[in-house]
Every structure is written in structure tokens, then in C-alpha cells.
Design a protein around this motif. Structure first.
Motif, PDB file in Angstrom:
ATOM      1  N   ILE A 124       0.835  -1.195   0.000  1.00 55.00           N
ATOM      2  CA  ILE A 124       0.000   0.000   0.000  1.00 55.00           C
ATOM      3  C   ILE A 124       0.872   1.248   0.000  1.00 55.00           C
ATOM      4  CG2 ILE A 124      -1.631   1.316   1.391  1.00 55.00           C
ATOM      5  CD1 ILE A 124      -3.020  -1.207   2.032  1.00 55.00           C
ATOM      6  N   GLY A 125       1.976   1.189   0.745  1.00 50.33           N
ATOM      7  CA  GLY A 125       2.865   2.345   0.792  1.00 50.33           C
ATOM      8  C   GLY A 125       3.377   2.712  -0.600  1.00 50.33           C
ATOM      9  N   GLN A 126       3.775   1.694  -1.336  1.00 55.09           N
ATOM     10  CA  GLN A 126       4.287   1.961  -2.680  1.00 55.09           C
ATOM     11  C   GLN A 126       3.227   2.582  -3.573  1.00 55.09           C
ATOM     12  OE1 GLN A 126       5.780  -1.637  -4.283  1.00 55.09           O
ATOM     13  NE2 GLN A 126       7.827  -1.318  -3.430  1.00 55.09           N
ATOM     14  N   ALA A 127       2.016   1.996  -3.485  1.00 52.14           N
ATOM     15  CA  ALA A 127       0.951   2.495  -4.359  1.00 52.14           C
ATOM     16  C   ALA A 127       0.532   3.899  -3.943  1.00 52.14           C
ATOM     17  CB  ALA A 127      -0.248   1.555  -4.301  1.00 52.14           C
TER      18      ALA A 127
ATOM     19  N   PHE B 248      -5.684   4.297 -17.190  1.00 51.67           N
ATOM     20  CA  PHE B 248      -4.345   4.677 -17.621  1.00 51.67           C
ATOM     21  C   PHE B 248      -3.282   3.704 -17.118  1.00 51.67           C
ATOM     22  CE2 PHE B 248      -6.740   8.581 -17.978  1.00 51.67           C
ATOM     23  CZ  PHE B 248      -6.339   9.020 -19.212  1.00 51.67           C
ATOM     24  N   ASN B 249      -3.745   2.650 -16.461  1.00 52.74           N
ATOM     25  CA  ASN B 249      -2.837   1.612 -15.966  1.00 52.74           C
ATOM     26  C   ASN B 249      -1.717   2.175 -15.102  1.00 52.74           C
ATOM     27  OD1 ASN B 249      -2.022  -0.916 -15.581  1.00 52.74           O
ATOM     28  ND2 ASN B 249      -0.983  -1.159 -17.538  1.00 52.74           N
ATOM     29  N   LEU B 250      -2.087   2.944 -14.098  1.00 51.73           N
ATOM     30  CA  LEU B 250      -1.107   3.514 -13.179  1.00 51.73           C
ATOM     31  C   LEU B 250      -1.089   2.670 -11.916  1.00 51.73           C
ATOM     32  CD1 LEU B 250      -2.269   7.203 -13.576  1.00 51.73           C
ATOM     33  CD2 LEU B 250      -0.428   6.058 -14.790  1.00 51.73           C
ATOM     34  N   PRO B 251       0.078   2.386 -11.373  1.00 49.69           N
ATOM     35  CA  PRO B 251       0.154   1.466 -10.227  1.00 49.69           C
ATOM     36  C   PRO B 251      -0.177   2.135  -8.901  1.00 49.69           C
ATOM     37  CG  PRO B 251       2.335   2.138 -10.889  1.00 49.69           C
ATOM     38  CD  PRO B 251       1.404   2.816 -11.827  1.00 49.69           C
ATOM     39  N   GLY B 252      -1.327   2.787  -8.793  1.00 46.31           N
ATOM     40  CA  GLY B 252      -1.685   3.481  -7.558  1.00 46.31           C
ATOM     41  C   GLY B 252      -2.621   2.660  -6.691  1.00 46.31           C
ATOM     42  N   MET B 253      -3.225   3.335  -5.688  1.00 45.67           N
ATOM     43  CA  MET B 253      -4.063   2.617  -4.741  1.00 45.67           C
ATOM     44  C   MET B 253      -5.359   2.129  -5.368  1.00 45.67           C
ATOM     45  SD  MET B 253      -3.324   4.763  -1.376  1.00 45.67           S
ATOM     46  CE  MET B 253      -4.867   4.589  -0.561  1.00 45.67           C
ATOM     47  N   GLY B 254      -5.888   2.898  -6.317  1.00 47.60           N
ATOM     48  CA  GLY B 254      -7.123   2.478  -6.970  1.00 47.60           C
ATOM     49  C   GLY B 254      -6.923   1.179  -7.734  1.00 47.60           C
ATOM     50  N   GLN B 255      -5.836   1.128  -8.455  1.00 45.07           N
ATOM     51  CA  GLN B 255      -5.501  -0.085  -9.200  1.00 45.07           C
ATOM     52  C   GLN B 255      -5.295  -1.254  -8.240  1.00 45.07           C
ATOM     53  OE1 GLN B 255      -5.404  -1.178 -12.287  1.00 45.07           O
ATOM     54  NE2 GLN B 255      -3.369  -0.914 -13.098  1.00 45.07           N
ATOM     55  N   LEU B 256      -4.625  -0.955  -7.124  1.00 41.81           N
ATOM     56  CA  LEU B 256      -4.368  -1.996  -6.125  1.00 41.81           C
ATOM     57  C   LEU B 256      -5.691  -2.533  -5.579  1.00 41.81           C
ATOM     58  CD1 LEU B 256      -2.074  -3.361  -4.563  1.00 41.81           C
ATOM     59  CD2 LEU B 256      -2.377  -1.652  -2.801  1.00 41.81           C
TER      60      LEU B 256
END
Lengths: 462, 391
Positions: free
Chosen positions: A220-223, A399-407
Motif C-alpha cells: 500500500i505504501g508503494q501504491a 491509464f494503468n497507473l500502479p496506484g491505490m485504486g488499481q491496487l
């Protein structure tokens, strides 16, 4: 004021407690076997070849993870069900025992039956048991009483399966269903799953992801870094653009700028951002229409030793479209509300006074009207924290971004509960904190707001 | 002002049109003819389908599997002679609305096709039905929850409902215990499985337990004092707790748990999550109304308070509430599109506006699959927002 803040602060733990109950409940009703997903893959593979060894290692894992404890501080049930059912680790076996007990009411007999079946299923692998042992292993997971009866009848009449048959006839004969009518309340104390889970969460241990066994906190921290970057820029943009637009539309009410911007903002507000984002990705990031202006996905890689200008260019080209798509609905929302409340303020006597004093229109707007008309901005500020996650689920997906929503999306689809639950908890905390902050900020900008009385609550929450 | 009214009329007609399309979806887009004459026998294939589902009619014999291959004497086809899920492999691989299409005698695919030749126009019409179902259904649920709670909180406030203490405590404690007993003991004992029986038992146990406890507690002198039921505080606190729930995140989590996605569950969850806004609006509206002179006059005339609420206060508050809830309609339609765009919650074989949009992402050249559903969605949200803005 202070007492109101204190009262709200008291509500916060209550809300969070309820939210934690909700999350724990979600965890409990989730289909699937949490212990199995934590077993090392080597152990899981023995499930079919060495069932007895697998069962033993399963029990050890369940005990180590605390899954053999009662679920909550207390339990309410009928008297037929025992208070020790939670010690059975595997959910399928628990369901079987529960169903049999509910249909006969006789727990001691069911217990004997269970032990006999286990004895048969996980006992010595002998030639004689070649027919009965597989049946017994299936019986352990069979929770339909009728199917159980059929399977027990199909067991061969030999030495090995005799105990099972005898025990099962006991279950069916000694019917004590009247015990179902007695209620039973049992107190389990602090040795329960919820208590342990809560303590772990409070001490910052969120467990490991089921999918790749990495710690939830680090994932989660990374995202979170990316989501904060994305949303930070978007929010900045929203305020930079919507303050002047909203104020000037109100200040020059009825002008061409006002009419055009009002219509435009209304349409922008109604345009679903995920549609626009889909269109934008289809047209501007793929060569399909010869308008391949932007790099397609992700945040881009910055080569080692690149100058800050190159780094900015790469990041900028990757961030431009997602930030725009994320920002425009809130931009439209804030501008429209700011215009509306600024128009209301401009009719007030103090504006006339200021004008009589000879202040210029922009002075009036920026120095006097803005402060009084700034409530929508504060409302947005309150909603900002939850929007951090919610609003970016789609944008990050598209947009395929590795953020929290994607997580969140990948975790929910892959049933990765530790992550989903941590995100729900985190989001609840942020929502509550955001609303609290907005309420307090509200009172500071407008001393007339008397917090605590029922009417102001509705005004600011609406 | 005039312009505004014109816009409102357009918006209202848009929503009415959407509703009509949703109701008559099967008659607008179908790969069966509306009326057909086969070997001298006149058939009504679309209408007959309804009869079969309701169990009123038998299958036509001989059964026709694919109407496009049947020689008919004459036939009246729907406007879009394709069904939402039906493939047309001759026109597969994304045919543009303006490009070449190999449809033979049948109508063109007016809005193009997807990879398997499924008609986009038929998909949009089917999607309209789901959007309307989710939109109206969830608003209905939120109204059903929000109107009683908000109405009681706003009209009675903290002091309007007065009764002896044993009354409140008896019903609260006894009712809870009754429902608990029903669910823990009675339902497994009688092996109840049908929803109707379970609900009926729970309600009767609530009533029985409440009444029993109320009568028991009425013998305790300490509980005989008359107090007011703090309806307003309770509802406000409930709203406050609900507002703290991160709705969207919870929705994704809940929907991913459920093994079999179904539209009913989506409708239910969206509706339940949205009751606070209805309750809050109605409460504020009734707070205003209850201090108006005509309510005062009714009270002085001795009309019972529940009657005042239902006959005099609520009807005046419902109009504005309905206008505001068209906002919620737009929101729910958007949320449904959002969920099916992500591919969660809505069954995978349903064609919706969101699922068409998602499909367009795999093949960006097919602009018709991105533009048309988006336009419909935007039009609906704009119409709902326009109506919700209220004069």
C-alpha cells in the motif's frame, strides 16, 4: 466550538469501531479458506497425496494464525450447537458439523460421528479401506444431511467402516431437536479472532497479501506515493483554475463569459470522466487514429542520470491526461458552487459598502467575497481524502497507473482480503478525518457558524 | 426562465424516452420478428416469449431456433432486427456503421458491430433497460428507507413522540430479542428456507417479543415516566455513521465478495448506501414545513399527529424530494456504468453501456463502441442533473 470538536472526536472512534466490525464481518463471510491461502505451496500439494499429513499441517497453521479461536467476544446461538465448534479449523468441516447438529440436535453423537469419520479417513491406509476411505474423506466435507445419509449407507459392511455407521445411526436416532429451541449466550473473553485481529491492526501489522505474500503495508505504501502525486497535482489544478473562474463568473454576472462558462461547466460536470478517459486513451495514446500524442500507460521510466528537465518531461507527458481526467469533474463542481455562493454574497450590504468606498471590483471579489463564499472549497477539502482512493480507481485502471485504486481493483477481483480490508479501513479513517477537518475549518472561516446545533449539521453536510 | 423551462422539458422527455425504451426493449431490438406468417400460421414470436416465461403459453410447434433462416410468407421485424447477445459472424471483426456490411436482406447494423458481430444498437437498447432498472430501482430503495426515517426525524424531532418509558424500552429490547430468537432457534428448528416464510416469522416474532416485553416492563414503576423518543438524534447519528462509510470502496469490496454477480444486489447496495441523502433532505424539508401555520392549525384542530404527517406534511415535502432524487438517479446510472465498465457486480453476459465502453478499449479503432454508449450515458446524467437542479 471546542466542545463540538471534542464531541466529533468522540464520534470518530465509534465510527471506526463500527467500520472495523464491518471489515471483520466481511472477512468472516468471505468465501474461500484463509488458512489454506497462507499455507506454503509445498504443503498444499500434499492435500491429495497425503491427506493425513496435510490435515495435521493445516491444523498447525490454523492454530498459529489464530483461526481456531472463537470469532467474537461472545456468541449467541441455540443450545444444540456447542461452544467449541470454532476449534474445528476447516470451514467445510465446520459447516458439515453445524448442519448435522442442527438437523439432529444431538451434539455428543455428532461429535462421536465426526471422530469416527476422521479415524477412518486419516487412519492407516490399508487394502481393506480402499473403498471406504475416499468416502470418509468426502463425508468430512459433506454438509447436506440427506447426502450424508446416502454416503454412509454406501459404505461397505466391514470392520473399518462399522464405527462410522454406528455413530451415524446414533446421530439420527437420538433426536434431541428440542434443544434447538433453547437460546444460549456464551462469553469467550479476549481470546478471540476479532480481538487478535484488531490488536494486530492497531500495532501496524496488516498481514501479508494472499496473492504474492508480500506485506500489505509495503504494497500500500508503494501504491500510495503515486496516488498522492496524481491527486495532489489534480487538486492543485482544481483550485488554481476554479477560484478565478467561479469568482469572475459571479462578479461579471450575465456577461458573455459568465453564460458560456456556466453552460460549459454544467456539461463538464455531467460528462462521465471514465468515458472521457476512455476516449482520450483510445484517441491520443494509441496509433489507431494517427494522433498518438501521449505515451500510453504507466508513469514512465526515468533513465539513470537524466537531467531534471528530461525527468519532468517524461513524468509530465505521462501524467498530463490522467490528471486532467481526474481534475475536470471537481473543477466543474467547485467552480459552479463558488459562483453560486459568490452571487449570493454579492447581493449583501457589505459589498455595496465596499463599492461605495471606491474599491475596485477585483478587490471586492478577492478580498471580501472570496472568504465568505469559500464554503464549497472547504466541502471539497473534506471530500478530498476519500476521493484520493475512490476517484482514482477508474483513472488508474484506464491509464494503468500502479496506484491505490488499481491496487484495490486487483485485490478485490483476486479476493486478496488483507489488502481490500486495509484499504477499506484506511479509506474510512480518511473519510472520517476529512469530514471532521472540513467541519472544523468551516467554523474557523465563518465564525457565525455555531457548530453543535442540529441545523448547522444539516447545512454543512448537505 | 423560458429557456430553462425548455431545457427541463427536454430533460424530462429524455428520461421518459429512456423509460419507454427500457420497458419495450424486446420489441425494439430483437432477432425474432414481431409478427410473422409461417406456412399460413400467424405467429407473434416476441410477445409469445413473455407468455412462455410466465407459463401462460406453450411453445409454438415446430420450434423455430433461428428466425433469420426461416422462410416466412411475410413478417414485421423490430426496428433493430438483432438481439443484444446474438452474434453475426459474417459481420464480425468490428464493422463500422458507415463501412461495408454483409447483411443480405436484413437491416444494416446501424451503429456497427463488435468482434463477434454483435449489434451495438441492440446492445445499447439492452443496456438502457439495465441502466433504468438500476437507476429507478436504487432510488426507490433509498426512498423507501429514507422517507420513513427522515420523515419521523424531521416532523417529530426529539420531542414530538411521547410515551411511557416501558413502551420504548419494551419494543426496542423485546423486538430485538424476538428477531434474534427467530433467526437462531425457530428458523433452523422448523427448517424454513423460503424468504417469505422467514420474513413473516421475523416480523411476527418482533411484534410478539415487543408486545410481551412492553407488557412486562409496564409493571416496573420506574419505567412509567413519560419520555420523548429522541428520533432526530438517532437518525442524525445514523446518518453520520453512514456518511463515514467509504461508499465506493465498500461497494467494490462487497460486490467482489459475492460469488454470483446479479443486478438485484447492485441495486440493493446502491440504494442502501444512498438513504442518508434522502433522509437528510426530507428532514430539513419537514423541519421547515412543521413550523408553517397550516400545520399549526391542523394541530389546534385536534387532528392526530400521524395523520398530520401523512396527509398534510409529507405530501408537501415529497415533490421537492422527488426532484432532488433525480440527481441520485443520474448518480446511480453512472455508478452502474462504472461497475460494469470495471467488470464487477454485473453478470458478465449482460450487455450494458459500461460493458460496451470496456470492450472499446481492446479495439480503439472501433470509435462507435466508445462514442455511442458514452453519449447515452452523458445525456442521461445531464438530464438527471438538469431536473435535479430545480428551478
Amino acid at each position: 466550538m471546542l466542545s463540538y470538536a471534542l464531541r466529533r472526536l468522540l464520534y470518530l472512534p465509534l465510527s471506526l469501531f463500527l467500520l472495523s466490525l464491518l471489515c471483520f464481518g466481511l472477512r468472516a463471510i468471505t468465501p474461500g479458506d484463509p488458512v489454506e491461502s497462507q499455507l506454503p505451496p509445498a504443503e498444499s500439494r500434499t492435500a491429495s497425496s497425503k491427506p493425513a499429513a496435510y490435515d495435521a499441517s493445516y491444523r498447525r497453521a490454523a492454530a498459529a494464525l489464530g483461526y481456531d479461536l472463537p470469532t467474537f467476544y461472545f456468541s449467541l446461538n441455540n443450545a444444540a450447537l456447542p461452544d467449541t465448534l470454532h476449534r474445528i479449523g476447516r470451514p467445510a468441516e465446520r459447516r458439515m458439523l453445524r448442519a448435522l447438529t442442527l438437523s439432529s440436535g444431538n451434539w455428543p453423537a455428532v461429535q462421536d460421528y465426526y471422530l469416527a469419520v476422521r479415524q477412518l479417513a486419516f487412519g492407516e491406509d490399508t487394502e481393506a479401506g480402499i473403498n471406504s476411505i475416499p468416502v470418509a474423506r468426502r463425508l468430512l466435507l459433506q454438509d447436506d444431511p440427506k447426502a450424508v445419509a446416502a454416503a454412509v449407507n454406501s459404505l461397505p459392511d466391514d470392520q473399518l467402516s462399522q464405527p462410522v455407521k454406528a455413530a451415524f445411526s446414533q446421530v439420527m436416532d437420538g433426536s434431541q431437536r428440542h434443544r434447538l429451541l433453547l437460546p444460549a449466550f456464551r462469553w469467550h473473553g479476549a481470546q478471540n479472532q476479532y480481538h487478535h485481529w484488531l490488536l494486530r491492526i492497531l500495532s501496524g501489522d496488516f498481514g501479508n497479501s494472499y496473492l504474492d505474500r508480500r506485506p500489505v503495508a509495503s504494497k500500500i505504501g508503494q501504491a500510495m506515493r503515486w496516488t498522492i502525486l496524481l491527486n495532489g497535482i489534480a487538486i492543485l489544478l482544481v483550485y488554481l483554475v476554479s477560484l478565478p473562474v467561479g469568482l469572475y463568473a459571479a462578479g461579471y454576472r450575465g456577461s458573455r463569459f459568465d453564460r458560456y462558462s456556466t453552460t460549459l461547466l454544467f456539461i463538464l460536470f455531467g460528462l462521465p470522466s471514465f468515458w472521457i478517459a476512455t476516449l482520450v486513451t483510445n484517441y491520443f495514446t494509441t496509433p489507431a487514429f494517427g494522433m498518438d500524442f501521449f505515451p500510453s500507460m504507466g508513469f514512465g521510466d526515468i533513465p539513470d542520470g537524466a537531467s531534471w528537465w528530461t525527468a519532468l518531461k517524461i513524468r509530465g507527458s505521462h501524467l498530463f491526461l490522467p490528471v486532467m481526467c481526474l481534475a475536470y469533474p471537481s473543477f466543474a463542481y467547485v467552480s459552479r458552487h463558488l459562483r453560486r455562493s459568490a452571487v449570493k454574497e454579492l447581493d449583501q450590504a457589505y459589498v455595496t459598502t465596499a463599492r461605495l468606498k471606491g474599491l475596485s471590483r477585483s478587490q471586492i471579489l478577492w478580498k471580501h467575497v472570496l472568504r465568505n463564499a469559500s464554503f464549497p472549497i472547504i466541502t471539497l477539502l473534506g471530500g478530498l481524502f476519500p476521493a484520493l482512493l475512490a476517484g482514482s480507481v477508474l483513472i488508474e485502471r484506464i491509464f494503468n497507473l500502479p496506484g491505490m485504486g488499481q491496487l484495490l481493483y486487483t485485490a478485490a477481483v483476486g479476493r486478496d482480503w488483507p489488502i481490500v480490508i486495509t484499504l477499506v479501513l484506511l479509506n474510512g479513517l480518511l473519510t472520517a478525518a476529512g469530514l471532521l477537518l472540513a467541519d472544523l475549518a468551516y467554523a474557523f472561516t465563518d465564525p457565525r457558524v455555531r457548530l453543535g446545533s442540529a441545523t448547522t449539521f444539516t447545512n454543512n453536510a448537505a | 426562465m423560458k429557456e430553462k423551462r425548455k431545457r427541463h422539458t427536454v430533460a424530462r422527455w429524455w428520461l421518459i424516452g429512456l423509460l419507454t425504451v427500457a420497458v419495450f426493449a424486446d420489441f425494439i431490438a430483437n432477432d425474432r420478428p414481431l409478427i410473422a406468417s409461417v406456412n399460413g400460421e400467424t405467429r407473434f414470436p416476441v410477445l409469445h416469449e413473455y407468455g412462455e416465461t410466465l407459463g401462460l403459453a406453450e411453445h409454438y410447434s415446430p420450434v423455430v431456433r433461428s428466425w433469420k433462416r426461416v422462410e416466412t410468407d411475410w413478417a414485421i421485424w423490430p426496428v433493430v432486427p438483432y438481439s443484444a447477445g446474438g452474434t453475426d459472424l459474417k459481420n464480425g471483426n468490428y464493422r463500422s456503421p458507415f463501412g461495408e456490411q454483409d447483411t443480405g436482406d436484413r437491416a444494416r447494423h446501424w451503429l456497427g458491430t463488435d468482434e463477434l458481430g454483435r449489434d451495438v444498437a441492440a446492445g445499447l437498447i439492452r443496456g438502457t433497460r439495465i441502466a433504468v432498472l438500476v437507476g429507478f430501482g436504487s432510488v426507490l430503495i433509498s426512498l423507501l428507507l429514507g422517507i420513513p426515517l427522515g420523515g419521523i426525524a424531521g416532523f417529530f424531532g426529539n420531542h414530538g413522540l411521547r410515551a411511557p418509558r416501558y413502551h420504548w424500552w419494551g419494543w426496542a429490547v423485546g423486538g430485538t430479542l424476538g428477531v434474534l430468537y427467530a433467526s437462531l432457534s425457530l428458523i433452523p428448528f422448523y427448517r424454513l428456507e423460503s424468504t417469505v416464510a422467514i420474513t413473516g416469522l421475523a416480523i411476527s416474532c418482533f411484534a410478539l417479543g415487543g408486545w410481551l416485553f412492553r407488557s412486562l416492563l409496564s409493571f416496573i414503576p420506574a419505567l412509567k415516566k413519560e419520555t420523548a423518543f429522541p428520533a432526530d438524534t438517532l437518525v442524525l447519528q445514523g446518518i453520520e455513521l453512514f456518511v463515514n462509510i467509504p461508499a465506493l470502496v465498500l461497494l467494490i469490496a462487497l460486490i467482489a465478495i459475492i460469488n454470483q454477480p446479479s443486478i438485484g444486489i447492485v441495486v440493493l447496495i446502491i440504494g442502501v448506501l444512498r438513504w442518508p441523502s434522502v433522509a437528510r433532505y426530507l428532514r430539513a424539508e419537514l423541519l421547515r414545513i412543521r413550523s408553517l401555520p397550516y400545520i399549526e392549525a391542523a394541530r389546534v384542530n385536534g387532528i392526530p399527529k400521524w395523520r398530520i404527517l401523512f396527509r398534510h406534511a409529507l405530501p408537501n415535502a415529497l415533490g421537492p424530494l422527488l426532484i432532488v432524487s433525480s440527481f441520485a438517479l443520474g448518480g446511480a446510472v453512472l455508478l452502474e456504468a462504472f461497475l460494469s465498465f470495471l467488470g464487477i457486480g454485473i453478470p458478465a453476459d449482460e450487455v450494458t453501456w459500461g460493458s460496451l465502453l470496456r470492450q472499446s478499449r481492446t479495439h480503439p479503432q472501433a470509435w462507435w463502441m466508445a462514442v455511442f454508449p458514452g453519449l447515452l450515458l452523458t445525456g442521461t446524467v445531464l438530464a438527471a442533473n438538469l431536473l435535479g437542479e430545480e428551478g
